[in-house]
Write an enzyme that holds these catalytic residues in place. Sequence first.
Site, PDB file in Angstrom:
ATOM      1  N   THR A 199       0.863  -1.179   0.000  1.00 43.66           N
ATOM      2  CA  THR A 199       0.000   0.000   0.000  1.00 43.66           C
ATOM      3  C   THR A 199       0.902   1.231   0.000  1.00 43.66           C
ATOM      4  O   THR A 199       2.125   1.096   0.012  1.00 43.66           O
ATOM      5  CB  THR A 199      -0.896   0.033   1.260  1.00 43.66           C
ATOM      6  OG1 THR A 199      -0.063   0.344   2.391  1.00 43.66           O
ATOM      7  CG2 THR A 199      -1.580  -1.295   1.517  1.00 43.66           C
ATOM      8  N   CYS A 200       0.288   2.411   0.041  1.00 44.26           N
ATOM      9  CA  CYS A 200       1.122   3.611   0.010  1.00 44.26           C
ATOM     10  C   CYS A 200       1.905   3.780   1.313  1.00 44.26           C
ATOM     11  O   CYS A 200       2.911   4.472   1.343  1.00 44.26           O
ATOM     12  CB  CYS A 200       0.287   4.846  -0.283  1.00 44.26           C
ATOM     13  SG  CYS A 200      -1.086   5.044   0.844  1.00 44.26           S
ATOM     14  N   ASN A 201       1.433   3.154   2.374  1.00 43.81           N
ATOM     15  CA  ASN A 201       2.110   3.321   3.662  1.00 43.81           C
ATOM     16  C   ASN A 201       2.943   2.130   4.094  1.00 43.81           C
ATOM     17  O   ASN A 201       3.648   2.214   5.100  1.00 43.81           O
ATOM     18  CB  ASN A 201       1.079   3.621   4.759  1.00 43.81           C
ATOM     19  CG  ASN A 201       0.669   5.068   4.738  1.00 43.81           C
ATOM     20  OD1 ASN A 201       1.462   5.929   4.382  1.00 43.81           O
ATOM     21  ND2 ASN A 201      -0.565   5.331   5.073  1.00 43.81           N
ATOM     22  N   ARG A 202       2.822   1.008   3.407  1.00 42.47           N
ATOM     23  CA  ARG A 202       3.583  -0.170   3.843  1.00 42.47           C
ATOM     24  C   ARG A 202       3.770  -1.175   2.717  1.00 42.47           C
ATOM     25  O   ARG A 202       2.922  -1.280   1.811  1.00 42.47           O
ATOM     26  CB  ARG A 202       2.916  -0.852   5.036  1.00 42.47           C
ATOM     27  CG  ARG A 202       1.544  -1.435   4.754  1.00 42.47           C
ATOM     28  CD  ARG A 202       0.929  -2.057   6.006  1.00 42.47           C
ATOM     29  NE  ARG A 202       0.622  -1.026   6.980  1.00 42.47           N
ATOM     30  CZ  ARG A 202       1.159  -0.957   8.191  1.00 42.47           C
ATOM     31  NH1 ARG A 202       2.028  -1.876   8.581  1.00 42.47           N
ATOM     32  NH2 ARG A 202       0.828   0.007   9.019  1.00 42.47           N
TER      33      ARG A 202
ATOM     34  N   GLN B 195      -9.527   1.417   5.896  1.00 44.49           N
ATOM     35  CA  GLN B 195      -9.134   1.176   4.508  1.00 44.49           C
ATOM     36  C   GLN B 195      -8.104   0.045   4.420  1.00 44.49           C
ATOM     37  O   GLN B 195      -8.118  -0.761   3.487  1.00 44.49           O
ATOM     38  CB  GLN B 195      -8.556   2.453   3.909  1.00 44.49           C
ATOM     39  CG  GLN B 195      -8.525   2.427   2.393  1.00 44.49           C
ATOM     40  CD  GLN B 195      -7.827   3.658   1.833  1.00 44.49           C
ATOM     41  OE1 GLN B 195      -7.309   4.481   2.566  1.00 44.49           O
ATOM     42  NE2 GLN B 195      -7.823   3.770   0.530  1.00 44.49           N
TER      43      GLN B 195
ATOM     44  N   GLN C 266      -7.514  -3.399   2.014  1.00 44.28           N
ATOM     45  CA  GLN C 266      -6.258  -3.603   1.266  1.00 44.28           C
ATOM     46  C   GLN C 266      -5.636  -4.962   1.608  1.00 44.28           C
ATOM     47  O   GLN C 266      -5.150  -5.668   0.718  1.00 44.28           O
ATOM     48  CB  GLN C 266      -5.278  -2.466   1.586  1.00 44.28           C
ATOM     49  CG  GLN C 266      -5.697  -1.139   0.962  1.00 44.28           C
ATOM     50  CD  GLN C 266      -4.908   0.038   1.499  1.00 44.28           C
ATOM     51  OE1 GLN C 266      -4.491   0.041   2.652  1.00 44.28           O
ATOM     52  NE2 GLN C 266      -4.721   1.059   0.676  1.00 44.28           N
TER      53      GLN C 266
ATOM     54  N   GLY D 201     -13.245  29.862  -4.346  1.00 45.90           N
ATOM     55  CA  GLY D 201     -11.799  29.674  -4.359  1.00 45.90           C
ATOM     56  C   GLY D 201     -11.522  28.195  -4.571  1.00 45.90           C
ATOM     57  O   GLY D 201     -12.451  27.392  -4.714  1.00 45.90           O
ATOM     58  N   ALA D 202     -10.263  27.824  -4.563  1.00 43.41           N
ATOM     59  CA  ALA D 202      -9.964  26.413  -4.810  1.00 43.41           C
ATOM     60  C   ALA D 202      -8.703  26.000  -4.082  1.00 43.41           C
ATOM     61  O   ALA D 202      -7.654  25.812  -4.671  1.00 43.41           O
ATOM     62  CB  ALA D 202      -9.821  26.167  -6.305  1.00 43.41           C
ATOM     63  N   GLY D 203      -8.835  25.851  -2.776  1.00 46.38           N
ATOM     64  CA  GLY D 203      -7.707  25.367  -1.979  1.00 46.38           C
ATOM     65  C   GLY D 203      -7.731  23.853  -1.901  1.00 46.38           C
ATOM     66  O   GLY D 203      -8.732  23.210  -2.261  1.00 46.38           O
TER      67      GLY D 203
END
Lengths: 447, 298
Positions: A50-53, A116, A120, A189-191
């Site tokens: 995954t993106c973290n592990r 999540q 996964q 706006g668009a932050g």
Amino acid sequence: MHRYLVLGINHKFAPLEVRERLAYPERKVPGALQHVQQCLETDEAVLLSTCNRVEIYAFAEGMDAREKLLAALAADHGMKAEYLEKLCYFHRGRDAVEHLLRVCGGLDSLVLGETQILSQVKRSYLLAQSESSTGKQLNALFHRAFHVAKRLHTDTAIGQGQVSISSVAVRFVKRIFDDLASKTALLIGAGEVGELTLTYLREAGIGRVVVVSRSLDRAKEVAERYKGDAVPVNLLEDYLPTADVVISQTAAEDRILTKAQFARSQKQRRHAPVFALDLAVPRDIEESTAELEGVFLYNVDDLEHVVAENTDERSRELERCASIVRQEADQFLASFQTYAAGPLITELREKAIAIKNAELERVISKFPDLTEAQRQELTAFSERLVNKLLHPQIQGIKQEAARGDTDSIRRIALALGIDKASDEAALEESPAAKPDDAATRPDAHES
Amino acid sequence: MLLQTFHSFTQHAMGPAALVTLHASILLFLIAAVISVTALLQPRKVRMAWADWTGAAGALCLGTYFIARFAEAGTEPFTNLFEVIELAGLCLVLAYFVATRLRKLPALGAFAFPAVAIIFIVNLAFADSAAQGRESTPLLVVHVLLTLLSYGAFFMATLAAVMFLMLERALKKHRDPALIRNFPPLESLKRLVNTCILVGLPLLTAGLALGFIALSSSGWESIARNPKIPPSVVLWFVLLLAAAGRRLGFLQGRRNFYMVLAGFALVVMTFVGLGIWSRTHSTAQTAFVAVDASCIGI
């Protein structure tokens, strides 16, 4: 049990650049699984990326499994094993089991208690299963891990309360409106956080999106992403009464929405509720707007305060979760160890039955005049005798196995002259009993 | 108080079936109240559905009690104030079940069951259970039923209004306490209040009109002396104002909900006052209250 092992890196010990390099795209997972199986000479491996592990779970023998896995991981990504060794953690046996339970429960995640990761892990497990890379050992472990994850989220508050500004904002929106499909969100706006909030609102089913920006091109660009309408800033007041959710994140130095504007809008809306989220610094919406009937005005500080409360609430549940993980790991390992004593019990029974049959045959041959009924009675008697003699022995073995006392099992096996089972027990020996074999990991991080 | 109620009913020859079902229903409503509040505070451990099932069992017992009373005494449950309030309680519970089956309204039970339990306890403590022997007529029966059903609707409106005000206050103050996490959204609560008023107001109007007609046969003097007429008329105006105010836009948001609360408080005060009055006054006066009790709408 100590053949369960895991090697991996995660967000705690490896920077994003390393995790990016080590990540496995889904198409490369089957090949990587085969590589791991070959290196460890096992049939059972699961790869979680995954993106973290990035983690490799396996059920394999051998005390050099860590080095083999490091070499496999390094070879797959063209990196040096020595470099990875400093960043990777390795758990064996009970630690590996507990690690997977913690990962599935979200206790090891960047956002504590997030769910999540569970989906996964499930996806990774199913992928390994489809590649015939799992067997009864990993199947049992992963199914237990899924069960524990469910239990953690049901029995504790580890997943309660949102822990990001955008998700908390959407949570408040849902407290106000019951049917988001009929509602309109107005983004001024668009932050980054504003857009993320809009993404969550879209996922929650918000009906219409209107984007207002000083630059109409920029508004169109954002509106296109969210399938909304772009409006120039001079029409803002015309669109305000149509908005049920107002998200403002501009770089303006002065207030762009005043209490008077909202008052006029609310009159037109007949005081229907409106959720106004002011993410700008300096703020875009006049503070006194919150005094108006039906206006729920939130700024970044308000939401951060709730996020902090929710995070604290989750952290307070950590001790309970750890206790559940320990308890579940105990249960799993006890059932696993009882199962592992199976070969010894089978061999013990086979040996006893062989002796019984030999003795029975000898006795029967000495009395050729026995009737069929007498023979049957003698046979039944010998079977009952064997069963009754073996029962306490088998119960004792099961109890020792459940306690994980492999020394006792080995002694029993040796005493009974059951060499094969003795070897099995030796393989199951506890690393905790031998400090040199204990799970190795970088520094002193995970327990 | 419970013994007193037993004693009073025993005087009027209440059979064992009626006794058991009456007290079982009160006990079940008390249990439902405890379960529902626990479910609100500890939603992971206790489910609101358990309170619903317990409350449904209580309603069933109460319904059985009325049937048993009718079978043994041949009277509808309008002959004394105690039974009238019990019947009102049953209507409130039914209104709760109707509302929660039509819409998803989590946490509403944590307000409905305790309120019903309190009404029953107050009823046990104060209301007179001695039968007063006024003969009921079909007109009177319809009047009482319509009025009690309207009270059921207003009861739901009141609960929803209380929850709305709590939730609105928390949202205005940017708080996210665990207590309100299972509340329905503001919009749902607002819609429930408005629907209940729209359903309850015609029922109350018809109930009041029939009550006037029923009492008019006893002469206008009895109407003038009836202590429930002023609060009932005020209640009707309050609810009319709340409905019209919302419709025409001159009474929106919190103020509208405060009106609903005030209206229901008036109903409760009328009943409690009447119960205390009936306990503390002489037999002659009690006989007068009994006539009132049988015409509870006015």
